[in-house]
Design a protein around this motif. Structure first.
Motif, short mmCIF file in Angstrom:
data_model
loop_
_atom_site.label_atom_id
_atom_site.label_comp_id
_atom_site.label_asym_id
_atom_site.label_seq_id
_atom_site.Cartn_x
_atom_site.Cartn_y
_atom_site.Cartn_z
N GLY A 52 21.50 -4.86 -10.56
CA GLY A 52 22.84 -4.84 -11.13
C GLY A 52 23.66 -3.63 -10.73
O GLY A 52 24.69 -3.34 -11.35
N PHE A 53 23.24 -2.94 -9.68
CA PHE A 53 24.01 -1.80 -9.18
C PHE A 53 23.67 -1.61 -7.70
O PHE A 53 22.60 -2.02 -7.23
CB PHE A 53 23.73 -0.51 -9.96
N PRO A 54 24.59 -0.97 -6.94
CA PRO A 54 24.34 -0.77 -5.50
C PRO A 54 23.31 0.31 -5.24
O PRO A 54 23.21 1.30 -5.98
CB PRO A 54 25.72 -0.38 -4.96
N LEU A 55 22.54 0.13 -4.18
CA LEU A 55 21.56 1.12 -3.75
C LEU A 55 22.04 1.90 -2.53
O LEU A 55 21.57 3.01 -2.27
CB LEU A 55 20.23 0.42 -3.41
N PHE A 56 22.99 1.30 -1.79
CA PHE A 56 23.54 1.94 -0.60
C PHE A 56 25.06 1.95 -0.66
O PHE A 56 25.67 1.06 -1.24
CB PHE A 56 23.12 1.19 0.68
N ARG A 57 25.65 2.95 -0.04
CA ARG A 57 27.08 2.93 0.26
C ARG A 57 27.22 2.49 1.71
O ARG A 57 26.65 3.11 2.62
CB ARG A 57 27.70 4.32 0.08
N ASP A 67 22.99 7.58 -5.79
CA ASP A 67 22.09 8.41 -6.60
C ASP A 67 20.90 7.60 -7.10
O ASP A 67 19.75 8.05 -7.05
CB ASP A 67 22.86 9.01 -7.78
N LYS A 68 21.17 6.38 -7.58
CA LYS A 68 20.08 5.52 -8.06
C LYS A 68 19.21 5.05 -6.90
O LYS A 68 18.00 4.87 -7.04
CB LYS A 68 20.65 4.33 -8.82
N GLY A 69 19.84 4.85 -5.74
CA GLY A 69 19.07 4.48 -4.56
C GLY A 69 18.09 5.56 -4.16
O GLY A 69 16.96 5.28 -3.75
N ARG A 70 18.52 6.84 -4.27
CA ARG A 70 17.63 7.94 -3.93
C ARG A 70 16.44 8.01 -4.88
O ARG A 70 15.32 8.31 -4.46
CB ARG A 70 18.41 9.27 -3.95
N LEU A 71 16.67 7.74 -6.14
CA LEU A 71 15.56 7.73 -7.11
C LEU A 71 14.55 6.64 -6.77
O LEU A 71 13.34 6.87 -6.79
CB LEU A 71 16.11 7.52 -8.53
N LEU A 72 15.07 5.46 -6.42
CA LEU A 72 14.17 4.36 -6.08
C LEU A 72 13.42 4.65 -4.78
O LEU A 72 12.22 4.37 -4.68
CB LEU A 72 14.95 3.05 -5.95
N TYR A 73 14.10 5.25 -3.81
CA TYR A 73 13.45 5.54 -2.53
C TYR A 73 12.33 6.56 -2.71
O TYR A 73 11.26 6.43 -2.10
CB TYR A 73 14.48 6.07 -1.53
N ALA A 74 12.56 7.58 -3.54
CA ALA A 74 11.52 8.58 -3.77
C ALA A 74 10.28 7.94 -4.38
O ALA A 74 9.14 8.22 -3.96
CB ALA A 74 12.06 9.69 -4.68
#
Length: 303
Positions: A52-57, A67-74
């Motif tokens: 329900g939110f973007p992971l990439f710009r 920011d949320k994408g970085r958390l998921l990637y880590a």
């Protein structure tokens, strides 16, 4: 386990996301995973819909993690690395000392396989597995112990050690040469069918670059066979289809066997070189160290 599966996103989508985030590119992620760029985009879109939110710009010619994408990637990166390290440990326990070696079709066919019996005679206890593929895949994400590659030596998935450079010159069969018009200079070549191969590598030397080195402009509509792979171009030359570019390291055996003939003394050095690449985050096998030493000895003796 059922509850855990409900909490986790689809593994296929998560794998696509991790690769795209690590490589900062949907295109490079597609190449690594052996799928299309559209497939990577689709998997990440499904993941973003699920969250329900973007992971990439999506920026002009590049992507950036939110920011949320970085958390998921880590989290995904740590989890995948832990799984990969555990699997590698499990496979190594009690297993034969099998050494998996990746190489391109042409290098494997013309250079490696004709010589590798010498290594097996020297180290009969080492079991070898040759993985032949032109599509470059990540050695960190596979069970390949080392890869022999042509390029600049900068690859994100491993540590590259220089092996040797090469030189390129025109070649054909003796039968073709006997019936062809005289070839004394590079400029004479454009009057003959020039065999080409489709290689998606900017460091690979083709006819345009080779002829330009001698101030010869390649014809826009040159005669000659067009092949998908370099191996096909070499076999076409051996069968009298015309003239191909011979990479010395790959065709020297065929020239010694008189299956091919070198045309003129003109040649150019390659812009890139051959390297052996080993995974950066995986313990190096003793068999791999021995194989690299053997590679260096064989390649230096051929110079």
């Amino acid at each position: 386990m059922v509850n855990l599966r409900k909490k986790l996103p689809p593994l296929t989508a998560l794998t696509a996301f991790e690769a795209a985030a690590r490589l900062s590119s949907f295109t490079r992620a597609a190449t690594e995973l052996g799928v299309t760029q559209a497939a990577i985009s689709r998997q990440i879109h499904l993941l973003e819909e699920d969250f329900g939110f973007p992971l990439f710009r999506r920026l002009h010619r590049k992507i950036e993690l939110t920011d949320k994408g970085r958390l998921l990637y880590a989290a995904a990166g740590d989890a995948f690395n832990l799984i990969a390290d555990t699997v590698a440990d499990l496979r190594s326990e009690g297993a034969d000392d099998e050494l998996a070696i990746a190489a391109t079709i042409s290098f494997s066919h013309f250079w490696l396989l004709p010589r590798i019996a010498a290594f097996s005679r020297a180290y009969p206890e080492i079991k070898l597995r040759i993985i032949t593929q032109d599509a470059r895949t990540s050695i960190e994400a596979s069970d390949v112990d080392l890869a022999i590659r042509y390029g600049t030596g900068t690859w994100p998935d491993g540590q590259a050690e220089f092996l040797f450079e090469d030189e390129v010159f025109p070649i054909c069969s003796a039968d073709y040469l006997a019936t062809a018009d005289p070839i004394r200079t590079p400029g004479d070549l454009i009057n003959h069918p020039l065999i080409t191969s489709d290689i998606d590598d900017p460091t690979w030397t083709g006819w345009d670059e080779w002829l330009a080195a001698f101030s010869v402009k390649a014809p826009k509509r040159a005669r000659g066979l067009r092949c998908s792979f370099y191996t096909e171009a070499i076999y076409a030359a051996m069968n009298g289809q015309g003239i191909a570019l011979g990479w010395n390291r790959l065709v020297s055996d065929l020239i010694r066997q008189t299956r091919l003939v070198r045309l003129t003394e003109a040649s150019i050095r390659t812009r890139a070189a051959y390297f052996v690449v080993v995974p950066a985050r995986r313990p190096k096998k003793e068999s791999g160290r021995l194989f690299i030493e053997w590679l260096r000895e064989v390649s230096s003796s051929a110079e």
